[in-house]
Design a protein around this motif. Structure first.
Motif, mmCIF file in Angstrom:
data_model
loop_
_atom_site.group_PDB
_atom_site.id
_atom_site.type_symbol
_atom_site.label_atom_id
_atom_site.label_comp_id
_atom_site.label_asym_id
_atom_site.label_seq_id
_atom_site.Cartn_x
_atom_site.Cartn_y
_atom_site.Cartn_z
ATOM 1 N N GLU A 604 0.818 -1.213 0.000
ATOM 2 C CA GLU A 604 0.000 0.000 0.000
ATOM 3 C C GLU A 604 0.852 1.265 0.000
ATOM 4 O O GLU A 604 0.335 2.383 0.051
ATOM 5 C CB GLU A 604 -0.926 -0.012 1.212
ATOM 6 C CG GLU A 604 -2.005 -1.090 1.135
ATOM 7 C CD GLU A 604 -2.754 -1.251 2.443
ATOM 8 O OE1 GLU A 604 -2.311 -0.637 3.455
ATOM 9 O OE2 GLU A 604 -3.762 -1.981 2.472
ATOM 10 N N GLY A 605 2.182 1.080 -0.037
ATOM 11 C CA GLY A 605 3.089 2.231 -0.078
ATOM 12 C C GLY A 605 3.482 2.763 1.275
ATOM 13 O O GLY A 605 4.073 3.851 1.375
ATOM 14 N N GLN A 606 3.166 2.006 2.349
ATOM 15 C CA GLN A 606 3.541 2.448 3.695
ATOM 16 C C GLN A 606 4.965 1.967 4.004
ATOM 17 O O GLN A 606 5.169 0.980 4.704
ATOM 18 C CB GLN A 606 2.541 1.903 4.718
ATOM 19 C CG GLN A 606 1.122 2.422 4.512
ATOM 20 C CD GLN A 606 0.169 1.910 5.572
ATOM 21 O OE1 GLN A 606 0.451 2.034 6.769
ATOM 22 N NE2 GLN A 606 -0.947 1.318 5.145
ATOM 23 N N THR A 607 5.938 2.694 3.451
ATOM 24 C CA THR A 607 7.345 2.271 3.569
ATOM 25 C C THR A 607 8.186 3.268 4.362
ATOM 26 O O THR A 607 9.400 3.076 4.482
ATOM 27 C CB THR A 607 7.968 2.112 2.166
ATOM 28 O OG1 THR A 607 7.910 3.390 1.503
ATOM 29 C CG2 THR A 607 7.225 1.083 1.343
ATOM 30 N N GLN A 608 7.562 4.310 4.868
ATOM 31 C CA GLN A 608 8.328 5.337 5.575
ATOM 32 C C GLN A 608 9.103 4.731 6.739
ATOM 33 O O GLN A 608 8.546 4.030 7.577
ATOM 34 C CB GLN A 608 7.383 6.421 6.100
ATOM 35 C CG GLN A 608 8.098 7.665 6.645
ATOM 36 C CD GLN A 608 8.861 8.412 5.573
ATOM 37 O OE1 GLN A 608 8.413 8.488 4.450
ATOM 38 N NE2 GLN A 608 10.020 8.948 5.922
ATOM 39 N N GLY A 609 10.403 4.991 6.779
ATOM 40 C CA GLY A 609 11.238 4.490 7.860
ATOM 41 C C GLY A 609 11.758 3.087 7.657
ATOM 42 O O GLY A 609 12.523 2.587 8.484
ATOM 43 N N VAL A 610 11.344 2.419 6.566
ATOM 44 C CA VAL A 610 11.827 1.070 6.296
ATOM 45 C C VAL A 610 13.146 1.162 5.524
ATOM 46 O O VAL A 610 13.210 1.806 4.473
ATOM 47 C CB VAL A 610 10.801 0.243 5.482
ATOM 48 C CG1 VAL A 610 11.328 -1.160 5.220
ATOM 49 C CG2 VAL A 610 9.475 0.189 6.223
ATOM 50 N N PHE A 611 14.169 0.525 6.037
ATOM 51 C CA PHE A 611 15.505 0.618 5.445
ATOM 52 C C PHE A 611 15.480 0.241 3.959
ATOM 53 O O PHE A 611 14.972 -0.805 3.580
ATOM 54 C CB PHE A 611 16.465 -0.307 6.206
ATOM 55 C CG PHE A 611 17.893 -0.238 5.724
ATOM 56 C CD1 PHE A 611 18.573 0.963 5.689
ATOM 57 C CD2 PHE A 611 18.550 -1.391 5.314
ATOM 58 C CE1 PHE A 611 19.889 1.028 5.260
ATOM 59 C CE2 PHE A 611 19.859 -1.340 4.879
ATOM 60 C CZ PHE A 611 20.535 -0.133 4.849
#
Length: 720
Positions: A604-611
């Protein structure tokens, strides 16, 4: 003129930062063009460029002469005060290494200049020269030299006093008075004084050109570099500038015209070149001493420790319900140990394992491993990494290839907040003076070069940024930017000043702008660092090698990349918060890698903060791919690079992943290699496997092919 008529002994490269304007790949053809068999490098106060210079000249059959134009404090190097405009902080002195003892002394002098004598410039003093003069030739340098300084002011007695000091220190065979012809009136006066001094004191003369750029027409580009260095504009009347356009790489015929009438001024350049014979050895490992228990050898201790470590790993797999094929693991471990011990790298693995396990044993969060080191089962057994290379199909030869021997290179991600504890452990373990950070260089890329040139030409900050924004992202050069950017191309065509600025920016593009400290690189030397490598005072005044990581590697020193990673810190803090707020102990290694909710969130594009996934472009790729397993994410990270993005590989992969495009294989035999990535070649390991399956290459040969492809070494590819 004959082949050996003259040799340039005073030359500044791009490593005389924002002053010298010579690239080594351009210098070598000039030396050959003039039939010179030697050339010297004498950058201002540093030895940053001596290794690439040595390698490039040697490749062309040219003898490299290693030197430095040192800054000499008028008094003690430790006195940080300015008495007058010139002698306030430093005089110049040209130093050339006769042999490897001289090279080592140059390294010590340059290192001490940065760490003890820095005041505006890295300075030595006469005390240091007296301690480290062996194996060196000295020349009186340019108008900023101490002898020329006093001659120009009519102080003959002081000039004689200084000359006598250098004669007593270097002897009559290793001290020369330096003549130049640069069209400057002060130089003419100094030359007359030097000729008189040489005659009266029986001192040898030598002709030099104080080369700062290759061609006379580069003088205008050099002026721009000086403006960038000083922050001035070309229109500033009182800006620092050279007083003539004569500081270029002159031909033997030009030097003959200037100095042919002065006995031996030219011949002495050949005399000096003949004396200078530095030999630099590459590839020989220089490991710090690692103490092993009992009477075991390093190889025996590594083998013993790795086998014990593998047994523990296999036991852990069984406890978790796994059924590892122990023979596969043992055979792979034995194969790796045989190669590591044969190549003499046991000590390296023991050193890295000791450091990583110190961190782990003291609760300092460490990443699971990254890069080619993850392909080593020995690293996994020693707990340097936490990635099972057999489970993930990673190849050892991708990490260590006996047919292309280079030192192993292991990157370690460590908690940002506690990285200094690991560094302190290394310093205590091997000695504080045996550890230094690794240097790096910032070069002028397209936007930076154009911005700097615009400022030098007096363009306002606002207009400079408007121009810089015309350069597309990810372009490799200004030339490419002109081809891709319509507005930039149009402005270049219509505006004469703009055309001039872009042309200058293209000339300086890629030139070294400044030295810095590598974010993770740490070097450990068997002798004190200053005995092994030249250093400068890097960030926080900590000793930092004057060489970058690639040079340190080629010279055979142990380099460890201890990368302070926010993600490692964030994971550690999250685990601590869960324990504090919910009373649960979470082992990050126990988190399942097949959690459907996690893949849904990422899709869903919730990747903020994922290395490595939070970049906007990467987020969009992940959203389109809709990963359902770890291998999808691994492939995405591997594909998100300029090449695959520009050639449509990413789109092809996504289309095949969703069944919108048929999965095909060029040959049936490739299915076993490419099935996991839907028939697309994603990994370098797949390139190696294809070479093995199709061409019958050994894994070492396959890695050599992979390396040649990556570096675009056509000759090596054809040879294979």
């Amino acid at each position: 003129m004959g082949k050996k008529a003259f040799v340039h002994l005073h030359l500044h490269s791009q490593y005389s930062m924002l002053d010298g304007f010579i690239r080594f790949n351009e210098l070598a053809p000039m030396v050959k063009k003039f039939n010179m068999n030697s050339v010297a490098l004498t950058d201002h106060g540093n030895l940053h460029g001596i290794i690439p210079f040595y390698e490039e000249m040697s490749r062309h059959g040219i003898k490299p002469i290693i030197g430095m134009e040192a800054y000499v404090a008028p008094g003690s190097r430790k006195e940080k005060k300015r008495e007058s405009k010139v002698e306030g902080y430093a005089f110049h002195l040209l130093l050339l290494a006769v042999d490897n003892i001289g090279l080592k002394n140059l390294q010590k002098l340059s290192s001490c200049a940065f760490t003890e004598g820095f005041y505006y410039k890295p300075r030595i003093d006469k005390e240091l020269l007296q301690q480290h003069s062996r194996g060196l030739i000295a020349c009186s340098a340019c108008l900023h030299g101490e002898i020329p300084y006093y001659l120009l002011r009519g102080d003959q007695k002081k000039a004689e006093e200084i000359a006598e000091f250098y004669l007593s220190l270097f002897g009559r065979d290793r001290f020369y008075l330096e003549l130049m012809e640069n069209g400057i009136e002060e130089q003419r006066i100094v030359n007359e004084g030097l000729l008189d001094l040489a005659r009266r004191m029986n001192i040898k003369l030598v002709a030099t050109a104080d080369v700062h750029y290759l061609y006379r027409e580069d003088a205008s580009v050099h002026e721009v570099l000086l403006c960038i260095q000083t922050g001035n504009k070309l229109t500033d009347e009182n800006r620092f500038r050279f007083k003539s356009q004569e500081f270029y790489f002159k031909s033997p015929e030009e030097m003959e015209a200037h100095f042919g009438h002065i006995e031996r001024a030219l011949a002495n350049t050949l005399e000096i070149a003949e004396m200078c014979n530095v030999e630099i050895e590459f590839g020989k490992p220089h490991f710090p001493r690692f103490e092993v228990p009992g009477q075991l050898s390093l190889a025996e201790y590594l083998s013993q420790t790795a086998r014990e470590g593998l047994k523990k790993r296999l036991d852990e797999m069984k406890e978790a319900g796994g059924k590892p094929d122990e023979k596969v693991y043992v055979d792979r471990l034995n194969h790796e140990l045989e190669m590591i011990n044969k190549l003499g790298f046991a000590e390296y693995f023991l050193i890295v394992a000791d450091i990583v396990n110190f961190a782990k044993n003291n609760g300092i969060p460490v990443g699971p491993g990254r890069g080619s080191a993850a392909g080593s089962l020995v690293s996994y057994a020693l707990r340097i990494t936490d990635i099972d290379p057999i489970k993930y199909g990673l190849l050892f030869e991708r990490f260590l290839n006996p047919d292309r021997v280079t030192l192993p290179d292991i990157d370690v991600d460590v908690c940002k907040e506690r990285r200094n504890e690991v560094i302190e452990y290394v310093r205590k373990r091997y000695g504080e003076d045996h550890v230094a950070f690794v240097g790096t260089f910032q070069t002028m890329r397209a936007k930076q070069a154009l911005r700097d040139v615009c400022r030098a030409y007096g363009v306002s900050t606002g207009d400079t940024e408007k121009i810089a924004k015309m350069i597309p992202e990810r372009v490799k050069s200004l030339k490419e930017a002109l081809e891709m950017s319509g507005p930039l191309k149009e402005l270049y065509r219509k505006d004469k000043k703009m055309r001039e600025m872009v042309d200058v920016a293209m000339r300086i593009e890629g030139v070294v702008r400044q030295a810095g400290t590598h974010p993770g690189g740490l070097v450990i030397t068997p002798e004190p660092v200053i005995e092994s490598l030249p250093v400068f005072a890097g960030k926080g005044n900590v000793p930092t090698t004057q060489f970058d990581k690639d040079v340190v590697d080629r010279l055979g020193y142990v380099k460890l990349d201890l990368l302070a990673l926010d993600t490692v810190t964030a994971i550690y803090e999250t685990v601590e918060l869960v324990k504090k707020n919910r009373g649960k102990d979470v082992n990050i290694k126990d988190i399942p890698l097949d959690d459907a909710a996690t893949y849904k969130m990422l899709s869903e594009g919730q990747t903020q903060g994922v290395f490595q996934l939070s970049n906007p472009g990467m987020t969009e790729v992940v959203r389109r791919l809709k990963p359902q397993k770890l291998s999808d994410l691994i492939a995405t990270v591997a594909l998100f690079r300029p090449g695959p993005l520009e050639t449509g590989m990413v789109d092809d992969f996504i289309q095949r992943r969703h069944g919108r495009k048929r999965i095909t294989y060029e040959l049936p035999a490739l299915k076993s290699v490419l099935e996991e990535t839907y028939g697309v070649i994603v990994y370098q390991e797949q390139v190696m496997e294809i070479a093995r399956v199709i061409a019958g290459f050994t894994m070492s040969e396959a890695d050599t092919l992979r390396y040649a492809m990556g570096k675009k070494v056509r000759e090596k590819m054809e040879e294979l």
